[in-house]
Scaffold this motif. Structure first.
Motif, PDB file in Angstrom:
ATOM      1  N   ASP A  83       0.813  -1.214   0.000  1.00 18.80           N
ATOM      2  CA  ASP A  83       0.000   0.000   0.000  1.00 18.80           C
ATOM      3  C   ASP A  83       0.847   1.266   0.000  1.00 18.80           C
ATOM      4  N   ASP A  84       2.121   1.162   0.367  1.00 13.73           N
ATOM      5  CA  ASP A  84       2.969   2.353   0.360  1.00 13.73           C
ATOM      6  C   ASP A  84       3.146   2.889  -1.058  1.00 13.73           C
ATOM      7  N   TYR A  85       3.191   2.000  -2.048  1.00 11.80           N
ATOM      8  CA  TYR A  85       3.270   2.447  -3.448  1.00 11.80           C
ATOM      9  C   TYR A  85       2.002   3.197  -3.853  1.00 11.80           C
ATOM     10  N   VAL A  86       0.880   2.751  -3.325  1.00 11.07           N
ATOM     11  CA  VAL A  86      -0.379   3.435  -3.617  1.00 11.07           C
ATOM     12  C   VAL A  86      -0.368   4.830  -3.002  1.00 11.07           C
ATOM     13  N   PHE A  87       0.153   4.937  -1.787  1.00  9.08           N
ATOM     14  CA  PHE A  87       0.255   6.250  -1.160  1.00  9.08           C
ATOM     15  C   PHE A  87       1.175   7.185  -1.950  1.00  9.08           C
ATOM     16  N   TYR A  90      15.312  -1.681  -4.686  1.00  5.02           N
ATOM     17  CA  TYR A  90      14.004  -1.016  -4.548  1.00  5.02           C
ATOM     18  C   TYR A  90      13.833   0.019  -5.648  1.00  5.02           C
ATOM     19  N   MET A  91      14.909   0.733  -5.983  1.00  5.38           N
ATOM     20  CA  MET A  91      14.795   1.806  -6.975  1.00  5.38           C
ATOM     21  C   MET A  91      14.632   1.269  -8.390  1.00  5.38           C
ATOM     22  N   THR A  92      15.122   0.073  -8.679  1.00  4.70           N
ATOM     23  CA  THR A  92      14.957  -0.485 -10.020  1.00  4.70           C
ATOM     24  C   THR A  92      13.577  -1.118 -10.187  1.00  4.70           C
ATOM     25  N   GLU A  93      12.977  -1.516  -9.083  1.00  3.56           N
ATOM     26  CA  GLU A  93      11.651  -2.141  -9.134  1.00  3.56           C
ATOM     27  C   GLU A  93      10.527  -1.121  -8.944  1.00  3.56           C
ATOM     28  N   TYR A  94      10.898   0.081  -8.526  1.00  2.00           N
ATOM     29  CA  TYR A  94       9.905   1.062  -8.097  1.00  2.00           C
ATOM     30  C   TYR A  94       8.916   1.427  -9.200  1.00  2.00           C
ATOM     31  N   ARG A  95       9.434   1.769 -10.390  1.00  2.00           N
ATOM     32  CA  ARG A  95       8.547   2.215 -11.449  1.00  2.00           C
ATOM     33  C   ARG A  95       7.537   1.127 -11.824  1.00  2.00           C
ATOM     34  N   ARG A  96       8.016  -0.118 -11.887  1.00  2.21           N
ATOM     35  CA  ARG A  96       7.115  -1.215 -12.252  1.00  2.21           C
ATOM     36  C   ARG A  96       5.992  -1.353 -11.226  1.00  2.21           C
ATOM     37  N   LYS A  97       6.327  -1.218  -9.940  1.00  5.63           N
ATOM     38  CA  LYS A  97       5.309  -1.381  -8.898  1.00  5.63           C
ATOM     39  C   LYS A  97       4.338  -0.200  -8.878  1.00  5.63           C
ATOM     40  N   VAL A  98       4.862   0.987  -9.126  1.00 11.52           N
ATOM     41  CA  VAL A  98       3.967   2.137  -9.199  1.00 11.52           C
ATOM     42  C   VAL A  98       3.061   2.024 -10.419  1.00 11.52           C
ATOM     43  N   ALA A  99       3.610   1.524 -11.539  1.00 17.56           N
ATOM     44  CA  ALA A  99       2.822   1.368 -12.758  1.00 17.56           C
ATOM     45  C   ALA A  99       1.686   0.359 -12.582  1.00 17.56           C
ATOM     46  N   SER A 100       1.839  -0.538 -11.617  1.00 18.19           N
ATOM     47  CA  SER A 100       0.799  -1.541 -11.388  1.00 18.19           C
ATOM     48  C   SER A 100      -0.343  -1.026 -10.514  1.00 18.19           C
TER      49      SER A 100
END
Length: 495
Positions: free
Chosen positions: A333-337, A453-463
């Motif tokens: 949920d932190d990515y959603v925030f 975390y920084m390399t995976e971040y965009r993919r998780k935010v995009a989801s």
């Protein structure tokens, strides 16, 4: 012209995405036997390097009698070692011991309160001042800074947060060995000289930055009220009574326990040869014995069961903030925030800025952020300053209205795409420099557990979907999970 500008933005975003994806190949990890973690990136665009050391020790790791000590150590570790910052350590050392004995006696007598001997306290204060003046004859001020500056180093600095402590420098690539010599010496042989005079400096820093600043005072009170159990409640600088009772003995114990290679994450980014750099760091740091990691924070903040409202009265313009408890950095949920933060508060095109500042003109500024740390569950916050004659109550109602819309109206796909574009732009800006990349590598390795975390971040935010945003808004933006803090002008009606 506009078409060319859009093309350049697209090119920037594309290269950023490719660079972030390519970090998996560019970052070299090396963990030494004593636990020190190295993160190395070769960049041969200029003959410079950024060297960052992040210690996984912050104010959240302090015990009740140590609060403020991590921030105090940030100051003290610029004071030198047994060989740097002193003209004659053998002559200085006995004076430092006498200073500590006198200070301990003074603090103990003060702790007796009304039962203490005020004349004795005054006498001990005079003795302490005389001893510090005598010891100052051996001090070479700012020798670390001078050494780095003479060798082309810039940006030598440090910062402490609830989650960790970082020391950083940018310097010519051919001066990296100087960095290794200085920093390994500091890790092993730091001398906390001028402790009590520096403690007075920190106390004055607190007076200026918090006690005399109504907005910062509100912020400190707001956070303290938000965490009844978890140590995130305590300010990194410490409460004034904490600072007054810090001793060099406590600071030395804290330093020798935690500020060793076992807690250190080192990022070196720039014009380096990776294998040679590993050998260099091993040569200077490899023999340093590890200490221990701070014990994990086991305190869990109980679920808030009702709205908390905090009001401070001051001779200042009204301001206000709204906050909600939320999960830590690695939670889904932190990515959603993060997406919600971008939609509500990132720049002049954000919802809150457009509604409160431009359209309704009830606020002069508005911001959205997470605080006070990332390693543990924290707060989602909205901060705003009312525009006269509008009140904090009007601004609060407008903010809550926008939060309610997130529950009922799905965010448009184009708004989600704008979030991704902004994230990529910000990453391009931050990772475009050696220091920016070193900062990200050490930060995410420390708080998220891995720099990846920084390399995976965009993919998780995009989801993140519009439905996710609605779900999170409904779950967290509730009255029972809400905190409201506001600053009211004395004698006025700012509510």
């Amino acid at each position: 012209m506009k078409r060319m500008w859009l093309f350049l933005i697209a090119l920037c975003l594309c290269s950023t995405s490719l660079f972030a994806a390519g970090l998996e190949d560019k970052v070299v990890e090396h963990t030494m036997k004593n636990g020190m973690k190295l993160l190395l990136v070769e960049r041969h665009t200029s003959p410079t390097v950024a060297a960052w050391i992040r210690f996984r020790v912050g104010s959240v790791d302090e015990r009740s009698d140590e609060q403020g000590i991590a921030h105090m150590l940030e100051h003290m570790l610029f004071k030198g070692t047994t060989t740097l910052g002193t003209k004659n350590y053998a002559a200085e050392k006995p004076l430092l011991d006498k200073i500590e004995q006198t200070a301990q006696a003074m603090i103990a007598e003060k702790a007796r309160g009304d039962r203490g001997d005020k004349a004795k306290v005054a006498d001990l204060e005079k003795q302490l001042a005389a001893l510090e003046a005598e010891a100052s004859r051996y001090v070479i001020k700012d020798e670390f800074f001078e050494l780095y500056a003479k060798n082309g180093g810039v940006g030598y600095n440090a910062f402490t947060s609830r989650d960790g402590t970082t020391y950083l420098i940018n310097l010519p690539a051919n001066k990296l060995e100087l960095w290794a010599a200085i920093e390994s010496d500091r890790m092993q042989n730091a001398v906390l000289r001028e402790f009590y005079s520096e403690r007075a400096v920190v106390m004055e820093e607190r007076r200026r930055s918090t006690d005399a600043d109504p907005e910062n005072k509100l912020w400190e009170t707001f956070v303290a009220s938000g965490f009844l159990v978890h140590p995130y409640a305590h300010p990194t600088i410490g409460w004034m009574s904490d600072i007054e009772n810090l001793t060099r003995t406590k600071a030395e114990r804290f330093f020798h326990s935690y500020y060793g290679p076992q807690s250190a994450i080192v990022a070196i980014v720039g014009d380096i040869d990776t294998e040679a750099t590993i050998k260099l760091v091993e040569r200077y740091f490899g023999a340093i014995k590890p200490g221990k990691l701070p014990a994990p924070v086991t305190a869990e903040e109980p679920k808030q069961e009702g709205e908390r409202r905090i009001e401070l009265m001051a001779e200042a313009e009204p301001t206000m903030m709204v906050g909600f408890h939320k999960p830590a950095i690695n939670a889904a949920d932190d990515y959603v925030f993060d997406v919600i933060s971008m939609i509500l508060g990132n720049g002049r095109t954000s919802r809150l800025y457009k509604k409160l500042v431009i359209e309704k003109q009830i606020a002069t500024e508005v911001g959205v952020f997470d605080a006070p740390g990332s390693r543990y569950p924290n707060l989602f916050l909205v901060n705003a300053n009312p525009r006269a004659p509008h009140t904090t109550r009007e601004v609060e109602e407008a903010i809550l209205h926008e939060l309610e819309l997130l529950k009922t109206e799905p965010v448009a796909a184009r708004d989600l795409q704008r979030v991704l574009n902004k994230i990529e732009y910000e990453e391009a800006r931050r990772m475009g420099t050696n220091g920016g990349l070193a900062r990200n590598l050490t930060e995410y390795e420390a708080v998220a557990g891995t720099w990846r975390y920084m390399t995976e971040y965009r993919r998780k935010v995009a989801s993140v979907t519009a439905a996710d945003i609605q779900r999170v808004a409904r779950q967290y933006f509730t009255e029972e999970n809400r905190m409201v803090g506001f600053l009211s002008k004395k004698g006025g009606d700012g509510k």
